[in-house]
Design an enzyme around this catalytic site. Structure first.
Site, PDB file in Angstrom:
ATOM      1  N   GLY A   1     -63.400  71.465   7.387  1.00  0.00           N
ATOM      2  CA  GLY A   1     -63.177  71.968   6.037  1.00  0.00           C
ATOM      3  C   GLY A   1     -62.374  71.034   5.168  1.00  0.00           C
ATOM      4  O   GLY A   1     -61.757  71.453   4.191  1.00  0.00           O
ATOM      5  N   SER A   2     -62.380  69.740   5.476  1.00  0.00           N
ATOM      6  CA  SER A   2     -61.561  68.769   4.752  1.00  0.00           C
ATOM      7  C   SER A   2     -62.198  68.278   3.455  1.00  0.00           C
ATOM      8  O   SER A   2     -61.530  67.699   2.615  1.00  0.00           O
ATOM      9  CB  SER A   2     -61.279  67.566   5.651  1.00  0.00           C
ATOM     10  OG  SER A   2     -62.486  66.884   5.965  1.00  0.00           O
ATOM     11  N   GLY A   3     -63.507  68.456   3.311  1.00  0.00           N
ATOM     12  CA  GLY A   3     -64.199  67.935   2.135  1.00  0.00           C
ATOM     13  C   GLY A   3     -64.605  66.487   2.272  1.00  0.00           C
ATOM     14  O   GLY A   3     -65.029  65.861   1.299  1.00  0.00           O
ATOM     15  N   LEU A   4     -64.513  65.941   3.487  1.00  0.00           N
ATOM     16  CA  LEU A   4     -64.867  64.543   3.721  1.00  0.00           C
ATOM     17  C   LEU A   4     -66.200  64.404   4.460  1.00  0.00           C
ATOM     18  O   LEU A   4     -66.532  63.326   4.942  1.00  0.00           O
ATOM     19  CB  LEU A   4     -63.764  63.841   4.520  1.00  0.00           C
ATOM     20  CG  LEU A   4     -62.373  63.820   3.878  1.00  0.00           C
ATOM     21  CD1 LEU A   4     -61.383  63.079   4.780  1.00  0.00           C
ATOM     22  CD2 LEU A   4     -62.403  63.176   2.498  1.00  0.00           C
ATOM     23  N   GLY A   5     -66.949  65.492   4.532  1.00  0.00           N
ATOM     24  CA  GLY A   5     -68.250  65.441   5.204  1.00  0.00           C
ATOM     25  C   GLY A   5     -68.140  65.302   6.701  1.00  0.00           C
ATOM     26  O   GLY A   5     -69.016  64.711   7.345  1.00  0.00           O
TER      27      GLY A   5
ATOM     28  N   SER B   1     -68.425  67.451   9.271  1.00  0.00           N
ATOM     29  CA  SER B   1     -69.440  68.088  10.117  1.00  0.00           C
ATOM     30  C   SER B   1     -70.724  67.259  10.174  1.00  0.00           C
ATOM     31  O   SER B   1     -71.289  67.035  11.248  1.00  0.00           O
ATOM     32  CB  SER B   1     -69.755  69.492   9.607  1.00  0.00           C
ATOM     33  OG  SER B   1     -68.631  70.331   9.724  1.00  0.00           O
TER      34      SER B   1
ATOM     35  N   GLU C   1     -78.772  70.111  11.072  1.00  0.00           N
ATOM     36  CA  GLU C   1     -77.681  70.857  10.428  1.00  0.00           C
ATOM     37  C   GLU C   1     -78.177  71.862   9.398  1.00  0.00           C
ATOM     38  O   GLU C   1     -77.733  73.022   9.378  1.00  0.00           O
ATOM     39  CB  GLU C   1     -76.709  69.872   9.793  1.00  0.00           C
ATOM     40  CG  GLU C   1     -75.424  70.513   9.293  1.00  0.00           C
ATOM     41  CD  GLU C   1     -74.453  69.498   8.746  1.00  0.00           C
ATOM     42  OE1 GLU C   1     -73.320  69.897   8.423  1.00  0.00           O
ATOM     43  OE2 GLU C   1     -74.813  68.296   8.631  1.00  0.00           O
TER      44      GLU C   1
ATOM     45  N   ASP D   1     -74.097  63.937   2.627  1.00  0.00           N
ATOM     46  CA  ASP D   1     -73.156  63.618   3.707  1.00  0.00           C
ATOM     47  C   ASP D   1     -73.817  62.866   4.852  1.00  0.00           C
ATOM     48  O   ASP D   1     -73.260  61.896   5.381  1.00  0.00           O
ATOM     49  CB  ASP D   1     -72.519  64.897   4.247  1.00  0.00           C
ATOM     50  CG  ASP D   1     -71.649  65.599   3.214  1.00  0.00           C
ATOM     51  OD1 ASP D   1     -71.442  65.033   2.128  1.00  0.00           O
ATOM     52  OD2 ASP D   1     -71.184  66.716   3.502  1.00  0.00           O
TER      53      ASP D   1
END
Length: 356
Positions: free
Chosen positions: A106-110, A112, A144, A156
């Site tokens: 959930g960091s927003g850095l892609g 997953s 995904e 991403d």
């Protein structure tokens, strides 16, 4: 004993984020500008003589075991890893799979999507497969987005596979086109020096934010659609600023991008993000935005070098944590470790022969 390893870089979403979600891009076409950084998703794969597959996630502190005789079922436990296993493994012998990430979920850095790319890269190395960056990204999207049904855009997977600065085009007819940008080295150094990356310590589930955005597009919400059209246009403007050597203009465009992005869905910002943004601007930042869908995770701010210290102090005072970073200009990288072999041996990797 051989180990198969892979790392895939995380990314910063600079402009156009959200226009890569297919509910929008299939109708209007999307444009996104992003860059990868020196934070990674890692996969370690080790074959063994057991009849099981062991999956361990350092990030979630979890482990699971699958018997090779049983069907692999998605059940919310290690599903990203299971998706890669389903696509690439024939079940002939057991193995241990370990994953970990340089950024929290959930960091927003892609993170997953980078993990899926990393998993694919490890199996590619194991099986010595010939796969292009497009092949890897497309397979990651298949796992995904389509098989696991995790809502999100398409940038991403391609960012992590290709690496570096990329301007991406999304279109239903032509698919995804990745345009690597050749940016003057001094501009890269200036960006690294003047950008501040702040972790808000508030993680979020990006799929819920994307779901709100998708509903707004499907309902033809004028405010949302106008904002997305503007974001797509300003991705071109930001690309121009980088290619023509105008990092100050890039910083100012970040502010415009954030103001428009917040119009896409009510959940993109919140009082914490608004306050951090206001504090940074007052301290001298030219502009900034969240990376990713919004709601939390990491924010980035561009400030002239004389104001950087004040901006950092304001963000820390507001409760954020500053993370040092550098740009990563390479994409997914896989390799084999043969360090425990007692005698020299030649193995053939996807990059050619390697004498260990």
């Amino acid at each position: 004993m051989q180990f198969y390893r892979c790392r895939a870089p995380l990314r910063l979403g600079l402009a156009g984020g959200g226009t890569d979600v297919q509910s929008y891009s299939d109708i209007y076409g999307g444009n996104v500008l992003n860059v990868t950084i020196n934070r990674y998703a890692y996969t370690h794969l080790q074959l063994n003589d057991t009849p099981d597959i062991e999956i361990e996630s350092y990030d979630f502190g979890s482990s699971s075991r699958i018997n090779l005789k049983n069907e692999i079922i998605y059940n919310g436990e290690s599903d990203l890893a299971k998706g890669a296993i389903k696509h690439f493994y024939d079940g002939s012998v057991g193995f241990k799979l370990v994953t970990h990430n340089d950024a929290p979920p959930g960091s927003g850095l892609g993170s997953s999507s980078a993990m899926v790319v990393s998993l694919i890269g490890a199996f590619k190395e194991l099986k010595n497969l010939s796969m292009s960056q497009y092949d890897i990204a497309q397979r990651a999207v298949q796992i995904e987005r389509h098989e696991l049904g995790i809502m999100g855009g398409l940038q991403d997977q391609y960012a992590s596979a290709f690496g570096g600065f990329n301007f991406m085009e999304f279109n239903k007819e032509s698919g995804v086109i990745v345009n690597p940008l050749r940016i003057d080295p001094w501009v890269l150094r200036e960006l690294e020096y003047n950008l501040v990356l702040a972790y808000t310590k508030k993680n979020r589930l990006s799929s819920t934010i994307i779901e709100s955005q998708v509903k707004n597009v499907e309902n033809n919400d004028k405010g949302c659609l106008d904002a997305m059209h503007n974001l797509k246009s300003h991705a071109h403007e930001m690309k121009k600023a980088l290619l023509t050597g105008n990092p100050t203009e890039f910083g100012k465009l970040l502010d415009y991008t954030w103001q428009e992005k917040k119009k896409m869905a009510a959940t993109i910002s919140n009082p914490l993000l608004d306050q951090l943004y206001e504090d940074a601007i007052k301290a001298g930042a030219l502009g900034g935005k969240v990376s990713g869908a919004g709601g939390g995770g990491f924010m980035m701010f561009y400030c002239e070098s004389t104001k950087k210290r004040e901006v950092i102090e304001a963000l820390i005072k507001g409760g954020a944590e500053i993370m040092d970073f550098a740009f990563e200009l390479e994409g997914v990288q896989s390799w084999r470790s043969c360090r425990q072999m007692k005698t020299p041996q030649t193995v053939f990797t996807s990059q050619g022969p390697l004498v260990a």
